[in-house]
Design a protein around this motif. Sequence first.
Motif, short mmCIF file in Angstrom:
data_model
loop_
_atom_site.label_atom_id
_atom_site.label_comp_id
_atom_site.label_asym_id
_atom_site.label_seq_id
_atom_site.Cartn_x
_atom_site.Cartn_y
_atom_site.Cartn_z
N ASP A 1 -9.99 2.75 1.91
CA ASP A 1 -9.57 3.90 1.08
C ASP A 1 -8.48 3.55 0.07
O ASP A 1 -7.95 4.44 -0.61
CB ASP A 1 -9.08 5.08 1.96
CG ASP A 1 -10.17 5.56 2.90
OD1 ASP A 1 -11.35 5.56 2.47
OD2 ASP A 1 -9.87 5.89 4.06
N GLY A 2 -8.15 2.27 -0.05
CA GLY A 2 -7.15 1.85 -1.03
C GLY A 2 -7.81 1.30 -2.29
O GLY A 2 -9.04 1.29 -2.39
N PRO A 3 -7.00 0.86 -3.24
CA PRO A 3 -7.55 0.34 -4.49
C PRO A 3 -8.27 -1.01 -4.27
O PRO A 3 -7.79 -1.82 -3.48
CB PRO A 3 -6.33 0.16 -5.38
CG PRO A 3 -5.18 0.02 -4.44
CD PRO A 3 -5.52 0.83 -3.23
N ALA A 4 -9.38 -1.20 -4.97
CA ALA A 4 -10.11 -2.46 -4.89
C ALA A 4 -9.60 -3.39 -5.97
O ALA A 4 -10.27 -3.64 -6.98
CB ALA A 4 -11.61 -2.21 -5.04
N THR A 5 -8.39 -3.90 -5.77
CA THR A 5 -7.78 -4.78 -6.76
C THR A 5 -7.41 -6.11 -6.12
O THR A 5 -7.24 -6.20 -4.90
CB THR A 5 -6.49 -4.16 -7.32
OG1 THR A 5 -5.58 -3.97 -6.22
CG2 THR A 5 -6.76 -2.82 -7.99
N THR A 6 -7.26 -7.13 -6.96
CA THR A 6 -6.87 -8.45 -6.46
C THR A 6 -5.55 -8.37 -5.70
O THR A 6 -5.37 -8.99 -4.66
CB THR A 6 -6.75 -9.43 -7.64
OG1 THR A 6 -7.98 -9.42 -8.36
CG2 THR A 6 -6.47 -10.84 -7.16
N ARG A 7 -4.63 -7.58 -6.24
CA ARG A 7 -3.33 -7.44 -5.58
C ARG A 7 -3.49 -6.85 -4.17
O ARG A 7 -2.88 -7.33 -3.21
CB ARG A 7 -2.44 -6.53 -6.43
CG ARG A 7 -1.03 -6.33 -5.88
CD ARG A 7 -0.32 -5.21 -6.64
NE ARG A 7 -0.07 -5.56 -8.03
CZ ARG A 7 1.09 -6.07 -8.46
NH1 ARG A 7 2.08 -6.26 -7.61
NH2 ARG A 7 1.25 -6.36 -9.73
N ALA A 8 -4.33 -5.84 -4.05
CA ALA A 8 -4.55 -5.20 -2.74
C ALA A 8 -5.27 -6.16 -1.79
O ALA A 8 -4.97 -6.20 -0.58
CB ALA A 8 -5.35 -3.92 -2.91
N PHE A 9 -6.22 -6.94 -2.33
CA PHE A 9 -6.96 -7.89 -1.49
C PHE A 9 -5.98 -8.93 -0.92
O PHE A 9 -6.02 -9.26 0.26
CB PHE A 9 -8.05 -8.60 -2.29
CG PHE A 9 -9.13 -7.68 -2.81
CD1 PHE A 9 -9.40 -6.47 -2.19
CD2 PHE A 9 -9.89 -8.03 -3.93
CE1 PHE A 9 -10.40 -5.63 -2.66
CE2 PHE A 9 -10.88 -7.19 -4.41
CZ PHE A 9 -11.13 -5.99 -3.78
N ARG A 10 -5.11 -9.43 -1.78
CA ARG A 10 -4.16 -10.46 -1.33
C ARG A 10 -3.15 -9.89 -0.32
O ARG A 10 -2.84 -10.53 0.69
CB ARG A 10 -3.44 -11.08 -2.53
CG ARG A 10 -2.53 -12.21 -2.10
CD ARG A 10 -2.01 -13.09 -3.22
NE ARG A 10 -1.00 -14.00 -2.67
CZ ARG A 10 -1.26 -15.20 -2.17
NH1 ARG A 10 -2.49 -15.68 -2.18
NH2 ARG A 10 -0.30 -15.95 -1.66
N ALA A 11 -2.71 -8.67 -0.56
CA ALA A 11 -1.76 -8.05 0.36
C ALA A 11 -2.39 -7.85 1.74
O ALA A 11 -1.76 -8.07 2.78
CB ALA A 11 -1.28 -6.71 -0.20
N ALA A 12 -3.64 -7.44 1.74
CA ALA A 12 -4.34 -7.24 3.01
C ALA A 12 -4.52 -8.57 3.74
O ALA A 12 -4.36 -8.65 4.97
CB ALA A 12 -5.70 -6.59 2.76
N ALA A 13 -4.86 -9.61 2.99
CA ALA A 13 -5.02 -10.94 3.59
C ALA A 13 -3.69 -11.41 4.19
O ALA A 13 -3.64 -11.95 5.30
CB ALA A 13 -5.52 -11.93 2.55
#
Lengths: 328, 173
Positions: free
Chosen positions: A280-292
């Motif tokens: 449910d969050g933004p599909a952005t590179t920044r969000a992907f990296r934060a999740a990783a």
Amino acid sequence: MIPFTYTRAGDAAEAVRLAGRGDVKYIGGGTNLVDLLRETIERPAALVDVTGLSSAIEPRGNGGLLIGAAVRNTALAEHRDVRTRYPVLARAVLAGASGQIRNMATVGGNILQRTRCAYFYDTEGSRCNKRSPGQGCDAIDGFNRTHAILGASSSCVATHPSDMCVALAALGATVHLEGADGARTVPLTDLHRLPADHPEIETVLEPGELITAVELPPLAAAARSTYRKVRDRASYAFALVSVAAALEVDNGRVKEVRLALGGVAHKPWRAWAAETALRDGPATTRAFRAAAQAELAAANPLPDNGFKIELAIRTITAVLGELAGSDA
Amino acid sequence: MVTKDFSIRINGTAVGPPADPRVSLLDLLRETLQLHGTKKGCDQGACGACTVLADGERIVSCLALAVQYVGRNVVTIEGLAGDDELHPLQRAFIEHDGFQCGYCTPGQICSAVGMAAEARRGVPSHVTPDLTVGEVELTHDELRERMSGNLCRCGAHNGIVAAIAETCAGERK
């Protein structure tokens, strides 16, 4: 190899009856077990051949897929429904082993293959708690760049070598079991254990219990899914880090995400923390990296394998970016 | 009623399985049947020198217990072509210098025969861009990936890939 008897089972019920609760190993394609027998790491009194079990891949009423335990790896990756509806699974299978070995290896055997930790195989010269419980672990103070960074213990830092299982973990597959006490199902993510104080006990299977099938649930997000494996050679090598991912993006936001890692733990590692961070969050590179980064926050590297943390973070970020494509 | 077959067919001949289930298919071929074309390299599935065809599928015979192949049809390098003939791949290996010492060659050739059949029926590989295509074009990248289970320590891989590429292209004409 030490001597053993050999019997071929016609079906699951016969296999379970033949195995009883005794000192018996089921054999599928033999691509791991024959090696372990030769090294006398496995020393069963009897082998029960289960390649005669179901090798069918059948649609389920709920839209899922039931995969017989005796399906060969090539047949799994080749199947039309697997390729189109669960590409992450086809890609994971094709990233593993060689053409010859994929023709031999079964789905059940792939799940139950044992670690490729070199100290586990070195029966003559190394201590290993998995091979000889209580003996100690020479990998912890040894050459450990390929070993685990997540979920390991002071008794074992081995990794699970399967690629297929990483995809199955991401997809939320269920494993069908049959044993002396009847049939049951276990989520793939609960089948393998973390090592803790007993690395010799690798799964929740009871003695004599047999994998009869693997069930894939219907999962719309799996249509856009893939598997990326990072390894020392371009082909035919075990993973340093691998990522299985499925992603469904709606209007720039993550509607559904599935993520699992290989090469980093004693079991196929479902990245629950990263999934929760992303959903449910933004599909952005920044969000992907934060999740990783959130997933890898629990990592505990050994002297030689700290590189796997950043490698895993970057690989997760890259794979999710690839799946998001123009939606990111 | 179907009679149960307790033998292994090897290059067309019915052979009884070994009494000891520990015997690998590779050792049955080499030690019992004196079929020395199939080679023992690593004996742990890593090198591909022992590759044979079982019901047309390439396998490593070192990791195969012979007893598991009862009822199956095994073809080794000796059985690929007729007595005084060469298989097209064997001719192509000679033409393209696909070997130096030759130890890996029988495995390379049996593997390539199985690989070509896989590609013809549309089995994808790790480097196949689109998993949904029906038939795979055997580019050099595809060939190298699909043959990665066969090592050549002399380094004749360029000749090996050229020989297989030419033979596969010929089959499709």
